[in-house]
Motif scaffolding. Structure first.
Motif, short mmCIF file in Angstrom:
data_model
loop_
_atom_site.label_atom_id
_atom_site.label_comp_id
_atom_site.label_asym_id
_atom_site.label_seq_id
_atom_site.Cartn_x
_atom_site.Cartn_y
_atom_site.Cartn_z
N PRO A 1 0.83 -1.22 0.00
CA PRO A 1 0.00 0.00 0.00
C PRO A 1 0.85 1.26 0.00
CG PRO A 1 0.04 -0.98 2.18
CD PRO A 1 0.73 -1.96 1.28
N ARG A 2 0.29 2.29 -0.52
CA ARG A 2 0.91 3.61 -0.46
C ARG A 2 0.82 4.10 0.98
NH1 ARG A 2 -2.22 8.68 -3.12
NH2 ARG A 2 -0.79 10.38 -2.52
N LEU A 3 1.94 4.46 1.57
CA LEU A 3 1.97 4.91 2.96
C LEU A 3 2.00 6.42 3.01
CD1 LEU A 3 4.51 2.39 4.57
CD2 LEU A 3 2.03 2.19 4.35
N LEU A 4 1.10 6.98 3.80
CA LEU A 4 1.02 8.42 3.96
C LEU A 4 0.99 8.76 5.44
CD1 LEU A 4 -1.34 7.53 1.58
CD2 LEU A 4 -0.99 9.94 1.08
N VAL A 5 1.43 9.97 5.75
CA VAL A 5 1.36 10.46 7.12
C VAL A 5 0.54 11.74 7.12
CG1 VAL A 5 3.54 9.45 7.87
CG2 VAL A 5 3.53 11.70 6.80
N ALA A 6 -0.13 11.98 8.24
CA ALA A 6 -0.99 13.16 8.35
C ALA A 6 -1.04 13.60 9.80
CB ALA A 6 -2.40 12.84 7.84
N ASP A 7 -1.36 14.84 9.99
CA ASP A 7 -1.59 15.37 11.33
C ASP A 7 -3.09 15.40 11.56
OD1 ASP A 7 1.11 15.93 12.09
OD2 ASP A 7 1.09 17.58 10.66
N MET A 8 -3.62 14.28 12.06
CA MET A 8 -5.05 14.18 12.32
C MET A 8 -5.38 14.83 13.66
SD MET A 8 -5.79 10.28 11.05
CE MET A 8 -4.92 9.57 9.66
N ALA A 9 -6.66 14.99 13.88
CA ALA A 9 -7.08 15.57 15.15
C ALA A 9 -6.74 14.63 16.31
CB ALA A 9 -8.57 15.85 15.13
N VAL A 10 -6.70 13.33 16.03
CA VAL A 10 -6.38 12.33 17.04
C VAL A 10 -5.44 11.31 16.41
CG1 VAL A 10 -8.53 12.57 18.33
CG2 VAL A 10 -8.41 10.98 16.41
N PRO A 11 -4.61 10.63 17.20
CA PRO A 11 -3.78 9.54 16.66
C PRO A 11 -4.68 8.45 16.09
CG PRO A 11 -3.01 10.20 18.82
CD PRO A 11 -4.33 10.88 18.62
N ASN A 12 -4.46 8.09 14.85
CA ASN A 12 -5.35 7.15 14.20
C ASN A 12 -4.66 6.57 12.98
OD1 ASN A 12 -7.64 5.65 13.78
ND2 ASN A 12 -9.04 7.39 13.89
N ALA A 13 -5.26 5.56 12.38
CA ALA A 13 -4.80 4.98 11.12
C ALA A 13 -6.03 4.57 10.34
CB ALA A 13 -3.89 3.78 11.38
#
Length: 304
Positions: free
Chosen positions: A92-104
């Motif tokens: 899978p394509r791996l992406l990172v983000a600054d979400m409102a909460v730690p999540n995946a």
């Protein structure tokens, strides 16, 4: 008031007659029954798939996810490659983000999937625990869970829409009759208290109950798939305790007294029975206990 009541009776009656006439015309000019069923089914699937594709791109844009280069996380990609080979999916394509909460979250299909990880997970979890979370998301890609859920909701809207259209002439006529009689009797705000008004509300509530029941079925399937993804991740990694520890850490962050990270949303189960049955995720305690049971060599509890 009598004039207003008669106007309501005539207006609602004409509207009910027009809708009824349109339904009769459609029924008489319809193609064969099985052809109609196929057309409705294909249209539902197409609309659901387009909604899935649009929703995926919109979700990625909303979290402002950025690609994680392979050279920045070679160990994570090595684990992702191994998981993909074991599950027979593309890495899978791996992406990172600054979400409102730690999540995946997992988006896409086995051939072109993507996994979005919140940046805080890299600080919160060990490599083996992060692999457990990644395996869980890859299991969702392997089973096309997000697509199935979207198509299920598309089917739900279709069923409820058809039922509502079929009942609309009766709903319009009964509403006009109840409101008109209430105005004629000088009680325009109490139209729902009479026999006709109660019967109209009963039909309307029946549609709401149908929507609620179908929603419960879809949410129950979602919880079942979360547990299945846990089992698949534990089987592929061979380390159910790593996923259990990851879930426990993520859930602990929800404690307001734990100030390391912002509160985390991991399960979607609110307080109370209604919140649990409407949740898309089972309770974290239940998931952790099942994973610990696998580590002890006992069979997981049957998925409810």
């Amino acid at each position: 008031m009598a004039g207003v009541g008669l106007s309501l009776l005539v207006g609602y009656g004409l509207a009910a007659w027009l809708v009824y006439s349109l339904l009769v015309w459609f029924w008489e000019s319809r193609p064969p029954l099985w052809t109609t069923v196929v057309i409705v089914g294909v249209t539902t699937l197409v609309v659901g798939y387009l909604s899935y594709q649009y929703g995926t791109s919109q979700l990625l844009a909303s979290v402002d996810a950025a690609d994680l280069p392979r050279e920045r996380a070679p160990e994570l990609y090595r684990r992702a490659d191994r998981l993909a080979a074991e599950m027979r999916i593309e890495t899978p394509r791996l992406l990172v983000a600054d979400m409102a909460v730690p999540n995946a979250l997992a988006l896409g299909s086995p051939a072109d999937g993507a996994v979005v990880l919140d940046r805080s997970l890299f600080r919160l979890l060990s490599p083996s625990e992060l692999e457990g979370i990644l395996a869980h998301e890859c299991a969702h890609l392997e089973s096309r869970d997000s697509l199935v859920q979207t198509l299920a909701y598309s089917g739900l809207r279709t069923v409820v829409g058809i039922v509502t259209v079929l009942l609309s002439p009766a709903l319009l006529f009964l509403t006009g009759l109840a409101r008109g009689v209430a105005w004629i009797r000088g009680r325009p705000t109490r139209w729902a208290e009479g026999t006709v008004g109660q019967f109209r509300l009963l039909i309307g509530n029946g549609v709401v109950v149908l929507l609620f029941v179908l929603t419960l079925v879809i949410r129950a399937h979602s919880r079942r798939r979360e547990l299945a993804a846990d089992d698949r991740a534990a089987s592929v990694t061979g380390d159910p305790l790593a996923l259990a520890r990851a879930l426990a850490k993520i859930d602990r962050v929800r404690d307001p007294n734990w100030s390391l990270l912002s509160p985390l949303y991991t399960r979607g189960d609110e307080d109370g029975t209604l919140g649990r049955v409407l949740s898309t995720h089972p309770a974290v305690d239940e998931r952790i206990e099942r994973l610990r049971g696998r580590a002890r060599g006992t069979e997981p509890r049957r998925i409810r």
